[in-house]
Design an enzyme around this catalytic site. Structure first.
Site, PDB file in Angstrom:
ATOM      1  N   GLY A  17      19.109  22.643 -11.675  1.00 41.97           N
ATOM      2  CA  GLY A  17      18.457  23.771 -11.016  1.00 41.97           C
ATOM      3  C   GLY A  17      17.337  23.298 -10.125  1.00 41.97           C
ATOM      4  N   ASN A  85      16.322  21.904 -16.458  1.00 45.42           N
ATOM      5  CA  ASN A  85      15.531  23.011 -15.937  1.00 45.42           C
ATOM      6  C   ASN A  85      16.366  24.263 -15.685  1.00 45.42           C
ATOM      7  OD1 ASN A  85      13.207  24.274 -14.286  1.00 45.42           O
ATOM      8  ND2 ASN A  85      14.874  24.162 -12.810  1.00 45.42           N
ATOM      9  N   SER A 139      11.059  28.651 -22.527  1.00 46.70           N
ATOM     10  CA  SER A 139      10.282  29.795 -22.052  1.00 46.70           C
ATOM     11  C   SER A 139       9.450  30.327 -23.205  1.00 46.70           C
ATOM     12  CB  SER A 139      11.209  30.898 -21.538  1.00 46.70           C
ATOM     13  OG  SER A 139      10.513  32.116 -21.346  1.00 46.70           O
ATOM     14  N   TYR A 153      18.594  36.047 -23.137  1.00 48.56           N
ATOM     15  CA  TYR A 153      17.814  34.933 -22.604  1.00 48.56           C
ATOM     16  C   TYR A 153      16.790  34.446 -23.621  1.00 48.56           C
ATOM     17  CZ  TYR A 153      14.350  32.587 -19.583  1.00 48.56           C
ATOM     18  OH  TYR A 153      13.464  31.696 -19.030  1.00 48.56           O
ATOM     19  N   ILE A 186       6.118  32.351 -13.862  1.00 47.02           N
ATOM     20  CA  ILE A 186       5.883  31.447 -12.737  1.00 47.02           C
ATOM     21  C   ILE A 186       6.065  32.233 -11.441  1.00 47.02           C
ATOM     22  CG2 ILE A 186       6.520  29.266 -11.644  1.00 47.02           C
ATOM     23  CD1 ILE A 186       7.955  28.534 -14.283  1.00 47.02           C
TER      24      ILE A 186
END
Length: 261
Positions: A17, A85, A139, A153, A186
């Site tokens: 990524g 990533n 995360s 997720y 982010i």
């Protein structure tokens, strides 16, 4: 942030990524430190960097993983640094009831199984050379899930954090370091565009839209989201010789978002 030293000279690094957002910032950070950087994504970067070797691949599939492995080993022979990533969520809001098996499976493939497969193909060579660093970008949702919109997720990232710790216990005695970096929000280009959409649809300023999202997260004590370069700086340190004794640890970089110790 321009690096003036060459601490990663001679190292080969792969950033998944790596064409945008934090991934691109990480790739640039490692390249500035002297590493030969390989980046992967499904699509070519909008702005090409001649210092980065690009491999087009869909890492949500075993075929994509195999393509990357063959090209990396064929072109460079080995790999010293792997930054997993790749990740993200495209599931709709509405909680558990609106999500089907396909949406769960797609999210888990991208956020958990993709790094597991990449680790499996690159770890044997790292163990053979008795050196290597693998970074899993997780995360804070692994510990602070937003059930309404990113349930799969958050579950996948929690699994990645647990897997990363387990893997580090196995391979640390063999010379390979495994670390997890868990960012909060982010402010990527995608986030910037999202703030613009929220501002337009709600008839508020972009700053007010940003504050509304921070409020939804329970607040960010630092007062703003992270910049991609700040995530990259942490990763740059963790893969460097200066972090030689660090392994098996999760590093949270969230401006204080998580409200517990």
């Amino acid at each position: 942030m321009k690096q003036t030293f060459n601490e990663l000279s001679g190292k080969v690094a792969l950033v998944t990524g790596g064409t945008k957002g934090a991934g691109r910032a990480i790739a640039e950070r490692l390249s500035n430190a002297g590493a030969q950087v390989i980046i992967t994504a499904r699509n070519k970067p909008e702005i090409a960097n001649e210092n980065h070797y690009f491999i087009s691949a869909d890492l949500s599939t075993p075929t994509g993983t195999q393509k990357v492995a063959e090209e990396v080993f064929g072109k460079f022979g080995s790999l010293d640094i792997l930054v997993n990533n790749l990740g993200g969520s495209e599931t709709k809001a509405g909680g558990f009831a609106v999500l089907n098996d396909e949406e769960w499976e797609r999210t888990i493939q991208i956020n958990l199984l993709a790094p597991v497969r990449l680790d499996r193909v690159f770890l044997p060579k790292m163990i053979e050379q008795k050196s290597g660093v693998i970074i899993h970008i997780a995360s804070i949702q692994g510990k602070l899930p937003l059930y309404d919109s990113t349930l799969p997720y958050a579950a996948a990232k929690a699994g990645l954090i647990n897997y990363s710790k387990s893997l580090s216990n196995e391979v640390a005695p063999k010379g390979v370091r495994i670390l997890t970096v868990s960012p909060g929000w982010i402010m990527t280009t995608s986030s910037e565009k999202m703030m613009e959409r929220i501002a337009q649809s709600s008839n508020i300023s972009k700053e007010e839209a940003t504050q509304s999202v921070m409020d939804a997260l329970g607040g960010i004590p630092f007062g703003r989201p992270a910049q991609p370069e700040e995530i990259a700086e942490l990763v740059g340190f963790l893969v460097s010789p200066r972090a030689a004794y660090l392994t098996g640890t999760e590093f949270v970089i969230d401006g204080g978002t998580i409200p517990t110790i």
